[in-house]
Design an enzyme around this catalytic site. Sequence first.
Site, short mmCIF file in Angstrom:
data_model
loop_
_atom_site.label_atom_id
_atom_site.label_comp_id
_atom_site.label_asym_id
_atom_site.label_seq_id
_atom_site.Cartn_x
_atom_site.Cartn_y
_atom_site.Cartn_z
N GLN A 173 1.90 -7.78 0.87
CA GLN A 173 0.60 -7.11 0.79
C GLN A 173 -0.07 -7.39 -0.55
OE1 GLN A 173 -1.21 -4.92 3.07
NE2 GLN A 173 -2.72 -5.50 1.53
N ARG A 226 -3.73 -10.98 4.84
CA ARG A 226 -2.28 -10.92 5.09
C ARG A 226 -1.83 -12.18 5.81
NH1 ARG A 226 0.40 -6.10 5.28
NH2 ARG A 226 2.22 -7.45 5.50
N HIS A 284 6.27 -4.02 -1.77
CA HIS A 284 5.52 -4.64 -0.67
C HIS A 284 4.82 -5.89 -1.21
CE1 HIS A 284 3.76 -5.15 3.11
NE2 HIS A 284 3.02 -4.07 3.22
N CYS A 292 -4.57 -0.81 1.41
CA CYS A 292 -3.71 -1.71 2.18
C CYS A 292 -3.62 -1.32 3.65
CB CYS A 292 -2.34 -1.79 1.54
SG CYS A 292 -1.51 -0.19 1.35
N ASP A 348 -3.74 4.02 -1.60
CA ASP A 348 -2.84 3.91 -0.45
C ASP A 348 -2.59 5.32 0.06
OD1 ASP A 348 -1.08 2.95 1.45
OD2 ASP A 348 0.55 2.54 0.05
N ARG A 397 11.40 -6.20 7.46
CA ARG A 397 10.66 -4.99 7.08
C ARG A 397 11.62 -3.82 7.30
NH1 ARG A 397 5.02 -3.68 7.23
NH2 ARG A 397 4.59 -1.50 7.75
#
Length: 306
Positions: free
Chosen positions: A136, A293, A133, A265, A225, A106
């Site tokens: 996700q 997730r 991402h 998310c 988001d 990440r």
Amino acid sequence: MKSKDFLSMTDWTRGELDEALQLAIKMKAEWSTEGDHEWKPLRGKTIGCIFHKPSLRTRISFETGIYELGGYSLYITEKEIELGKRETIEDAARVLTRYLGGIVIRTFSQNDIVKLAQWADVPVINALTDLLHPCQLMADLQTILEHKGTIDGLKIAYLGDGNNMANSWIEAANRWAIDLRIGTSPDTLPDVAITEKARREGPGTVTITHDPVTAVQDCDVVYTDVWASMGAKDKADINANRLQAFQVNTKLMSYAKSDAIVMHCLPAERGREITDEVIESKQSVVFDEAENRLHAQKAILAILAG
């Protein structure tokens, strides 16, 4: 030698992505009803988890998933290895390969994880970059399958900043026949190259509009988001002015289908990009996304483990 990595949605074929989603759904059902399983594809393997950004869902879901699949997770911070600074990414990749069964990373730069994957002989998973991402997005697609029964043919509205989540949704249109509407301001557009590639190659359609009502009209899924992602919090107030009209609230949701689901998310800045009333409504599947997730990432890990 590894067979593949998971750096973006388009690294995998539609068939491979569908396989991962079905495995995630199966694993979720079986693990919840039967508890621990003998199937441990990561048994005897240590997975290095390199985190250059703060994390709640990503770190905990990956570490839990690695444990449930029989592996051991090793948490590595930026200060500990200073990837690309203390030594080159190429050298670090070749060293890590000698110790680890896989790498979850990440970080900020997509180019850095591409380079890491090029030099590592073990699978590399993109746990978030400023550009994409994909983990996700896989959890999001699993959630949609659970609630809608399909992905193809759905009308999906993404509202807000053209960030890594917007880019990942556009990559989804490169694999599924969705009608994707990106509702954003002229100053917060998603990545041009990713958008053009999806329009050129994918079965889905990608429409970018600056009118929030046009974006959500008759939609099956409404997604948002934060308006300023990690690493771009200095733009929070600027983007709030640019994107105020794209707040997901009760009035805007009235233009979507009556059975539309609402997705975010997380983490959410409640009262900014989405209201409390909507995120706590019966249409919200936000916490199903968060739960998934774990399962989507377990499926990815299991497939990459062979």
